[in-house]
Design an enzyme around this catalytic site. Structure first.
Site, PDB file in Angstrom:
ATOM      1  N   ASP A  33       0.790  -1.252   0.000  1.00 20.53           N
ATOM      2  CA  ASP A  33       0.000   0.000   0.000  1.00 20.53           C
ATOM      3  C   ASP A  33       0.816   1.292   0.000  1.00 20.53           C
ATOM      4  O   ASP A  33       0.463   2.257   0.705  1.00 20.53           O
ATOM      5  CB  ASP A  33      -0.957   0.006   1.204  1.00 20.53           C
ATOM      6  CG  ASP A  33      -1.951  -1.144   1.183  1.00 20.53           C
ATOM      7  OD1 ASP A  33      -1.931  -1.935   0.224  1.00 20.53           O
ATOM      8  OD2 ASP A  33      -2.741  -1.259   2.134  1.00 20.53           O
ATOM      9  N   LYS A 138      -6.716  -4.738  -3.039  1.00 22.32           N
ATOM     10  CA  LYS A 138      -7.359  -5.344  -1.861  1.00 22.32           C
ATOM     11  C   LYS A 138      -8.348  -4.378  -1.227  1.00 22.32           C
ATOM     12  O   LYS A 138      -8.058  -3.188  -1.100  1.00 22.32           O
ATOM     13  CB  LYS A 138      -6.288  -5.777  -0.846  1.00 22.32           C
ATOM     14  CG  LYS A 138      -5.457  -4.647  -0.245  1.00 22.32           C
ATOM     15  CD  LYS A 138      -4.296  -5.240   0.531  1.00 22.32           C
ATOM     16  CE  LYS A 138      -3.524  -4.249   1.364  1.00 22.32           C
ATOM     17  NZ  LYS A 138      -4.258  -3.504   2.369  1.00 22.32           N
ATOM     18  N   CYS A 171      -1.943  -2.239   7.904  1.00 27.39           N
ATOM     19  CA  CYS A 171      -1.956  -3.198   6.799  1.00 27.39           C
ATOM     20  C   CYS A 171      -0.741  -4.117   6.773  1.00 27.39           C
ATOM     21  O   CYS A 171      -0.852  -5.271   6.345  1.00 27.39           O
ATOM     22  CB  CYS A 171      -2.129  -2.462   5.476  1.00 27.39           C
ATOM     23  SG  CYS A 171      -3.795  -1.770   5.320  1.00 27.39           S
TER      24      CYS A 171
HETATM   25  N1  TIU Z   1      -2.623   0.464   4.267  1.00 21.69           N
HETATM   26  C1  TIU Z   1      -3.049   0.752   5.503  1.00 21.69           C
HETATM   27  O1  TIU Z   1      -2.323   0.595   6.477  1.00 21.69           O
HETATM   28  N2  TIU Z   1      -4.341   1.276   5.622  1.00 21.69           N
HETATM   29  C2  TIU Z   1      -4.715   2.151   6.616  1.00 21.69           C
HETATM   30  O2  TIU Z   1      -5.850   2.590   6.662  1.00 21.69           O
HETATM   31  N3  TIU Z   1      -3.753   2.495   7.511  1.00 21.69           N
HETATM   32  C3  TIU Z   1      -3.856   3.410   8.523  1.00 21.69           C
HETATM   33  O3  TIU Z   1      -2.933   3.504   9.330  1.00 21.69           O
HETATM   34  N4  TIU Z   1      -4.932   4.192   8.597  1.00 21.69           N
END
Ligand code: TIU
Length: 235
Positions: A33, A138, A171
């Site tokens: 991500d 995802k 994530c």
């Molecule tokens: N990719 C991921 O970690 N999604 C989140 O929403 N992370 C946060 O820390 N908000």
């Protein structure tokens, strides 16, 4: 699919709680991500009230590992968190959560927040996937939930995952826990991960390697680069 064959050699990676021996042919780099929506102003991360500048520190270490992984012919997998334009894969409980300045699907400066195909959903330019690399979209925090990741790893005979990305405790941790339960060895690149909360970053790494490596191993980009460079020399 990959540009060059993965060398059939192994390496021992300096890590905590203990060094780990891996076979590169059954190892993939999994980058979680690294999207504009999390790292840049105006995206999902900022709408939640976060200081997105906290995540920038992970870009250079990941970039260095990505470059070395490409040189080694390693399988590279990128993930992106996001939703379909009609929000049919976005649970109402996620969309309605909290009091963000903009909600998932609302128009923002980088397009609709956390929606596939919008500029904010893209991976940051410095880490843009190459054409032969796998990109997994995802809808959740974990990269296995409602995705083809498990099938991809099985197809390529992957047993070990070098994991990095954002955010450490959300994530990255969710994916490592999912992977651990599925039998993968996860080696987390600490300086290739980041959180909006430095204390959660530290705790997120600590809980992976505690209890003899209850979820996996923690290393850093320098150790990965050293092991890759030695493997390249052996190849
Ligand atoms: N990719 C991921 O970690 N999604 C989140 O929403 N992370 C946060 O820390 N908000």
């Amino acid at each position: 699919m990959q540009a060059s064959p993965t060398p059939k050699v192994g390496s021992t990676i300096v890590a905590e709680p203990a060094p780990i021996a891996i076979d590169w042919a059954s190892t993939a780099l999994l980058i979680i991500d690294m999207q504009r929506d999390f790292l840049e102003p105006g995206g999902f991360g900022e709408t939640l009230g976060n200081d997105v500048s906290q995540l920038a520190r992970a870009v250079a270490p990941i970039g260095a590992v990505l470059k070395a992984a490409r040189a080694l012919g390693l399988l590279v997998i990128h993930t992106r968190e996001g939703h379909l334009p009609d929000l049919s894969d976005a649970p109402p409980a996620k969309v309605a959560r909290g009091a963000p300045s903009l909600r998932i699907g609302d128009p923002g400066p980088m397009g609709r927040i956390l929606i596939r195909g919008e500029p904010g959903h893209d991976i940051v330019a410095a880490l843009a996937p190459e054409d032969d690399e796998i990109v997994i979209d995802k809808p959740g925090k974990g990269a296995f939930y409602a995705t083809e990741l498990g099938d991809v790893l099985q197809k390529y005979g992957v047993e070990n995952l070098l994991v990095c990305g954002v955010t450490t405790e959300v994530c990255v941790n969710t994916t490592v826990r999912e992977a651990n339960d599925r039998g993968y060895r996860c080696i987390v690149i600490g300086d290739g991960c980041a959180s909006y909360f430095p204390e959660f970053h530290q705790a997120g790494l600590a809980m992976i390697k505690a209890q003899g490596g209850i979820f996996g191993w923690v290393t850093d980009s320098a150790a990965i680069l050293a092991a890759m460079s030695a493997a390249n020399a052996d190849a």
